[in-house]
Design a protein around this motif. Structure first.
Motif: not given
Length: 222
Positions: A123-127
């Motif tokens: 689920g990681l979504k880097p900014q």
């Protein structure tokens, strides 16, 4: 309680207070700790590193990736299922460290390659624009080159949906290639790599000094 349990997905954790920041790993696997050592005049001293890199990169071959998706760059690859596919990661992005033009990954020429990857986080979504930044920490004449340029990690490789749903997923890689000066019979450098360019990916933690970063030493004998 029974009704709530029926909403849980066995494949993806649904209730999490926060998504953790990833750590970094390096390949090939060093024999001791994070210390790479070899002799330029002894091919057997670095053959293990070459074999490890070839094994690690096998899933990234053209044949293995033929059924993966050629995703658009610069945007998250969100999927709703029930089928999940993965984005292609062309080995050409690793340039001199791809093993395509140089099957010794630079070790035979004294320009060794090390691959760096982020741990998988569901689920990681880097900014921002995530990248892996690598620098020489010790006083050395070594020059560092990173591939892709600037250690960039494209957003299209996020999010990851877990091993059960996203079995074909390929992690994006960053290669670091070292070039040493001509002075001395023993050349040594300490390299530190850390995640940069993404505000929600941490590299500072009092309880985990290796969060979002990794340091390794390369020693090359004549």
């Amino acid at each position: 309680m029974w009704a709530m349990l029926q909403t849980l997905n066995d494949d993806v954790p649904k209730y999490r207070d926060q998504i953790p920041s990833p750590g970094l790993m390096v390949f090939p696997k060093p024999v001791s700790a994070l210390d790479f050592s070899f002799s330029l005049s002894d091919s057997e001293s670095y053959q293990g590193y070459i074999d490890d890199l070839k094994k690690f990169l096998k899933p990234y071959g053209l044949e293995e990736q033929k059924n993966l998706t050629n995703c658009a760059s610069g945007a998250f690859f969100d999927q709703k299922g029930p089928e999940y596919t993965a984005c292609q990661f062309p080995l050409a992005l690793l340039e001199a460290c791809s093993g395509v033009d140089d099957p010794t990954f630079g070790y035979q020429e004294g320009r060794p390659c090390i691959l760096v990857k982020m741990n998988r986080i569901i689920g990681l979504k880097p900014q921002g624009q995530p990248r892996i930044d690598c620098i020489a920490k010790s006083e050395s004449t070594a020059f560092l080159a990173t591939y892709p340029a600037n250690g960039t990690i494209d957003l299209k490789y996020f999010p990851y949906y877990g091993k059960k749903l996203h079995g074909s997923y390929l992690q994006p890689l960053v290669a670091v290639q070292l070039s040493f000066g001509s002075d001395g019979d023993v050349k040594e450098v300490m390299v530190e790599c850390k995640i940069d360019g993404s505000p929600n990916l941490k590299t500072q933690n009092d309880r985990d000094k290796f969060l979002g970063r990794v340091a390794f030493k390369i020693t090359m004998h004549a």
